[in-house]
Design a protein around this motif. Structure first.
Motif, short mmCIF file in Angstrom:
data_model
loop_
_atom_site.label_atom_id
_atom_site.label_comp_id
_atom_site.label_asym_id
_atom_site.label_seq_id
_atom_site.Cartn_x
_atom_site.Cartn_y
_atom_site.Cartn_z
N GLU A 197 0.83 -1.21 0.00
CA GLU A 197 0.00 0.00 0.00
C GLU A 197 0.86 1.26 0.00
O GLU A 197 0.57 2.21 -0.71
CB GLU A 197 -0.94 0.02 1.21
N SER A 253 2.30 2.17 -3.37
CA SER A 253 1.33 2.49 -4.42
C SER A 253 1.30 4.00 -4.69
O SER A 253 1.84 4.80 -3.93
CB SER A 253 -0.07 2.01 -4.00
N ASP A 254 0.64 4.37 -5.78
CA ASP A 254 0.50 5.78 -6.14
C ASP A 254 -0.52 6.50 -5.27
O ASP A 254 -0.61 7.72 -5.30
CB ASP A 254 0.09 5.93 -7.60
N SER A 255 -1.31 5.76 -4.52
CA SER A 255 -2.38 6.38 -3.74
C SER A 255 -1.89 6.88 -2.39
O SER A 255 -0.84 6.46 -1.90
CB SER A 255 -3.53 5.39 -3.55
N ASN A 256 -2.66 7.78 -1.83
CA ASN A 256 -2.44 8.29 -0.49
C ASN A 256 -3.74 8.10 0.28
O ASN A 256 -4.82 8.25 -0.28
CB ASN A 256 -2.08 9.78 -0.52
N SER A 257 -3.63 7.77 1.54
CA SER A 257 -4.81 7.52 2.36
C SER A 257 -4.46 7.94 3.79
O SER A 257 -3.53 7.40 4.37
CB SER A 257 -5.16 6.02 2.29
N LYS A 289 7.13 9.59 1.03
CA LYS A 289 5.86 9.59 1.76
C LYS A 289 6.14 9.62 3.25
O LYS A 289 7.12 9.05 3.72
CB LYS A 289 5.05 8.32 1.47
N ASP A 345 0.90 9.89 3.16
CA ASP A 345 0.72 10.94 2.16
C ASP A 345 2.07 11.26 1.53
O ASP A 345 3.10 11.30 2.21
CB ASP A 345 0.12 12.19 2.79
N THR A 346 2.06 11.53 0.23
CA THR A 346 3.25 11.90 -0.52
C THR A 346 3.55 13.37 -0.29
O THR A 346 2.67 14.21 -0.44
CB THR A 346 3.05 11.64 -2.03
#
Length: 157
Positions: free
Chosen positions: A34, A37-41, A132, A67-68
Motif C-alpha cells: 500500500e 502504491s501511487d495512492s495516499n490515504s 511519503k 501521504d506523498t
C-alpha cells in the motif's frame, strides 16, 4: 427457534471479530504494498506547514495513514542531499523513499517520543522517486525535510 438463535449469535461473533474493529489508516504503517502504491490515504487534523525552496516544514496535531510530500523525475541516476529533523510527541512516524520500481527505503523512523535528525547523500535512480510520510495511530509531530532536487507538496493536498 434454537437454530435462529445460533445463527444470530454466529453473525454477531463474525461482526465483532472481523468487521468493525481496527483503524485502517494506522494499519497502513507496515503495509509496504500500500505504501509503495501511487495512492495516499490518511486522516489529518490541524497542520501548519511551509515550503521554501528545497525545505518543507510542518507541525501536525494528528496524522494517521500515508501521504506523498515530495517527488522528482530524474533523467539519470543522481546523488542528492537529504536532511530531516523530526520531533515526535505521540504515535509513530516514518519517512520512506519509493524508487521508480516501487521499492521502499526507510529514510527515518521514530516509534517513541523524542527527536531525530540527520543529513545524508542518497542515490536516486532514473525515473520518478517519491517520499511519503507514514504514520501510525494518533501521531503528533513537528518535521523539517530538505532535498536538493525535486519538489515538495503540502501534506493533505
Amino acid at each position: 427457534m434454537r437454530g435462529k438463535l445460533t445463527a444470530a449469535l454466529a453473525l454477531l461473533a463474525a461482526f465483532s471479530i472481523g468487521g468493525c474493529g481496527g483503524n485502517r489508516m494506522a494499519d497502513l504503517y507496515d503495509n509496504e504494498k500500500e505504501i509503495s502504491s501511487d495512492s495516499n490515504s490518511f486522516n489529518l487534523d490541524e497542520v501548519q506547514q511551509n515550503i521554501e525552496e528545497d525545505k518543507w516544514t510542518a507541525s501536525v496535531e494528528r496524522l494517521e495513514g500515508m501521504d506523498t510530500v515530495w517527488s522528482w523525475e530524474a533523467q539519470e541516476t543522481t546523488e542528492v542531499e537529504f536532511s530531516y529533523e523530526i520531533t515526535l510527541y505521540s504515535g509513530k512516524l516514518k519517512v520512506v523513499l519509493i524508487d521508480p520500481e516501487g521499492a521502499l527505503t526507510t529514510l527515518a523512523e521514530c516509534d517513541s517520543p523524542g527527536e531525530l535528525n540527520a543529513q545524508e547523500s542518497i542515490s536516486l535512480e532514473k525515473g520518478e522517486s517519491r517520499i511519503k510520510l507514514v504514520a501510525g495511530e494518533d501521531t503528533r509531530f513537528d518535521i523539517q525535510l530538505g532535498m536538493t532536487e525535486g519538489s515538495f507538496t503540502e501534506l493533505g493536498f
